[in-house]
Design a protein around this motif. Structure first.
Motif, mmCIF file in Angstrom:
data_model
loop_
_atom_site.group_PDB
_atom_site.id
_atom_site.type_symbol
_atom_site.label_atom_id
_atom_site.label_comp_id
_atom_site.label_asym_id
_atom_site.label_seq_id
_atom_site.Cartn_x
_atom_site.Cartn_y
_atom_site.Cartn_z
ATOM 1 N N GLU A 1 0.820 -1.154 -0.057
ATOM 2 C CA GLU A 1 0.195 0.063 0.094
ATOM 3 C C GLU A 1 0.941 1.350 0.070
ATOM 4 O OE1 GLU A 1 -3.176 0.336 -0.511
ATOM 5 O OE2 GLU A 1 -3.116 -1.890 -0.792
ATOM 6 N N VAL A 2 1.892 1.306 0.568
ATOM 7 C CA VAL A 2 3.006 2.361 1.176
ATOM 8 C C VAL A 2 3.430 2.607 -0.569
ATOM 9 C CG1 VAL A 2 5.056 3.367 1.605
ATOM 10 C CG2 VAL A 2 3.233 2.402 3.300
ATOM 11 N N LEU A 3 3.868 1.400 -1.369
ATOM 12 C CA LEU A 3 4.418 1.616 -2.380
ATOM 13 C C LEU A 3 3.485 2.249 -3.260
ATOM 14 C CD1 LEU A 3 6.590 -1.717 -2.639
ATOM 15 C CD2 LEU A 3 7.359 0.877 -2.171
ATOM 16 N N LYS A 4 2.349 1.975 -3.473
ATOM 17 C CA LYS A 4 1.113 1.859 -4.338
ATOM 18 C C LYS A 4 0.785 3.535 -4.399
ATOM 19 C CE LYS A 4 -1.189 -2.275 -4.763
ATOM 20 N NZ LYS A 4 -2.166 -3.180 -4.379
ATOM 21 N N GLU A 5 0.876 4.184 -3.086
ATOM 22 C CA GLU A 5 0.658 5.451 -2.551
ATOM 23 C C GLU A 5 1.661 6.373 -3.297
ATOM 24 O OE1 GLU A 5 0.019 8.377 1.273
ATOM 25 O OE2 GLU A 5 -0.586 6.251 1.441
ATOM 26 N N ALA A 6 2.844 5.991 -3.009
ATOM 27 C CA ALA A 6 4.042 6.728 -3.381
ATOM 28 C C ALA A 6 3.969 6.605 -5.088
ATOM 29 C CB ALA A 6 5.355 6.061 -3.014
ATOM 30 N N PHE A 7 3.677 5.425 -5.628
ATOM 31 C CA PHE A 7 3.596 5.532 -7.241
ATOM 32 C C PHE A 7 2.558 6.594 -7.552
ATOM 33 C CE2 PHE A 7 1.395 4.185 -10.970
ATOM 34 C CZ PHE A 7 2.449 4.286 -11.927
ATOM 35 N N PHE A 8 1.166 6.521 -7.073
ATOM 36 C CA PHE A 8 0.140 7.326 -7.533
ATOM 37 C C PHE A 8 0.524 8.828 -7.299
ATOM 38 C CE2 PHE A 8 -3.801 9.486 -6.677
ATOM 39 C CZ PHE A 8 -4.226 9.349 -8.165
ATOM 40 N N ARG A 9 1.320 9.042 -6.112
ATOM 41 C CA ARG A 9 1.391 10.424 -5.944
ATOM 42 C C ARG A 9 2.471 10.981 -7.186
ATOM 43 N NH1 ARG A 9 5.234 10.585 -1.691
ATOM 44 N NH2 ARG A 9 3.607 9.712 -0.251
ATOM 45 N N LYS A 10 3.623 10.271 -7.433
ATOM 46 C CA LYS A 10 4.413 10.500 -8.429
ATOM 47 C C LYS A 10 3.618 10.585 -9.775
ATOM 48 C CE LYS A 10 8.884 8.474 -9.993
ATOM 49 N NZ LYS A 10 9.577 7.292 -9.711
ATOM 50 N N PHE A 11 2.729 9.520 -10.024
ATOM 51 C CA PHE A 11 1.828 9.579 -11.422
ATOM 52 C C PHE A 11 0.966 10.874 -11.348
ATOM 53 C CE2 PHE A 11 -2.208 8.514 -13.340
ATOM 54 C CZ PHE A 11 -1.977 8.058 -14.623
ATOM 55 N N SER A 12 0.304 11.312 -10.468
ATOM 56 C CA SER A 12 -0.634 12.424 -10.464
ATOM 57 C C SER A 12 0.243 13.728 -10.894
ATOM 58 C CB SER A 12 -1.200 12.403 -8.843
ATOM 59 O OG SER A 12 -0.676 12.888 -8.013
ATOM 60 N N LYS A 13 1.514 13.793 -10.394
ATOM 61 C CA LYS A 13 2.101 14.928 -10.703
ATOM 62 C C LYS A 13 2.658 15.136 -12.126
ATOM 63 C CE LYS A 13 4.002 15.863 -6.229
ATOM 64 N NZ LYS A 13 5.337 15.783 -5.377
ATOM 65 N N LEU A 14 2.488 14.030 -13.056
ATOM 66 C CA LEU A 14 2.815 14.156 -14.447
ATOM 67 C C LEU A 14 1.841 14.782 -15.330
ATOM 68 C CD1 LEU A 14 3.497 10.211 -14.955
ATOM 69 C CD2 LEU A 14 5.196 11.986 -14.860
ATOM 70 N N ASP A 15 2.411 15.120 -16.457
ATOM 71 C CA ASP A 15 1.426 15.976 -17.301
ATOM 72 C C ASP A 15 0.373 15.064 -17.675
ATOM 73 O OD1 ASP A 15 2.757 18.048 -17.423
ATOM 74 O OD2 ASP A 15 4.057 17.459 -18.942
ATOM 75 N N PRO A 16 -0.949 15.657 -18.105
ATOM 76 C CA PRO A 16 -2.060 14.568 -18.503
ATOM 77 C C PRO A 16 -1.630 13.854 -19.674
ATOM 78 C CG PRO A 16 -2.817 16.776 -17.822
ATOM 79 C CD PRO A 16 -1.375 16.988 -17.947
ATOM 80 N N GLU A 17 -0.948 14.247 -20.503
ATOM 81 C CA GLU A 17 -0.411 13.388 -21.627
ATOM 82 C C GLU A 17 0.521 12.346 -21.372
ATOM 83 O OE1 GLU A 17 2.371 14.274 -25.561
ATOM 84 O OE2 GLU A 17 0.648 15.684 -25.352
ATOM 85 N N ASP A 18 1.146 12.237 -20.498
ATOM 86 C CA ASP A 18 2.104 11.191 -19.970
ATOM 87 C C ASP A 18 1.270 10.278 -19.232
ATOM 88 O OD1 ASP A 18 4.384 12.371 -20.960
ATOM 89 O OD2 ASP A 18 5.001 13.671 -19.407
ATOM 90 N N GLN A 19 0.353 10.855 -18.320
ATOM 91 C CA GLN A 19 -0.590 10.104 -17.701
ATOM 92 C C GLN A 19 -1.455 9.066 -18.483
ATOM 93 O OE1 GLN A 19 -3.060 12.523 -15.076
ATOM 94 N NE2 GLN A 19 -1.480 12.863 -13.716
#
Length: 106
Positions: free
Chosen positions: A74-92
């Motif tokens: 869960e901690v790893l998923k949360e860290a990944f999602f935090r990183k993912f949410s900071k990406l540009d919409p196109e990269d997401q």
């Protein structure tokens, strides 16, 4: 096995290849402050400082404060999602497409 806050910071800093100077730069901290966190259990960082350290190391504040040695899934998923949410919409969108393609391999 329990692991202190300082030991976790040091381990993850080294895994990322960061010097104390680099982590200090990324977290708007001083090198001496981070050294004290890593080597003495007497310092207790503020919530804001802890958040900056966790973000720079790509872990969560909960993980840093928990005595568990390894981050949970869960901690790893949360860290990944935090990183993912900071990406540009196109990269997401590109990452979502890759995930969709991987899911169709069955």
């Amino acid at each position: 096995m329990t692991t202190s806050l300082g030991a976790k910071i040091k381990r993850h800093r080294k895994e990322k290849g960061y010097s104390l100077d680099k982590l200090a730069e990324l977290t708007d901290s001083s090198k001496s402050y981070l050294w004290e966190l890593e080597n003495r259990d007497t310092r207790k960082p503020s919530g804001e400082k802890l958040t900056r350290i966790a973000q720079a190391l790509e872990v969560t504040t909960d993980y840093l404060l928990d005595d568990s040695e390894e981050p949970s899934d869960e901690v790893l998923k949360e860290a990944f999602f935090r990183k993912f949410s900071k990406l540009d919409p196109e990269d997401q969108q590109k990452i979502n497409q890759m995930i969709d393609m991987w899911g169709k391999k069955d």
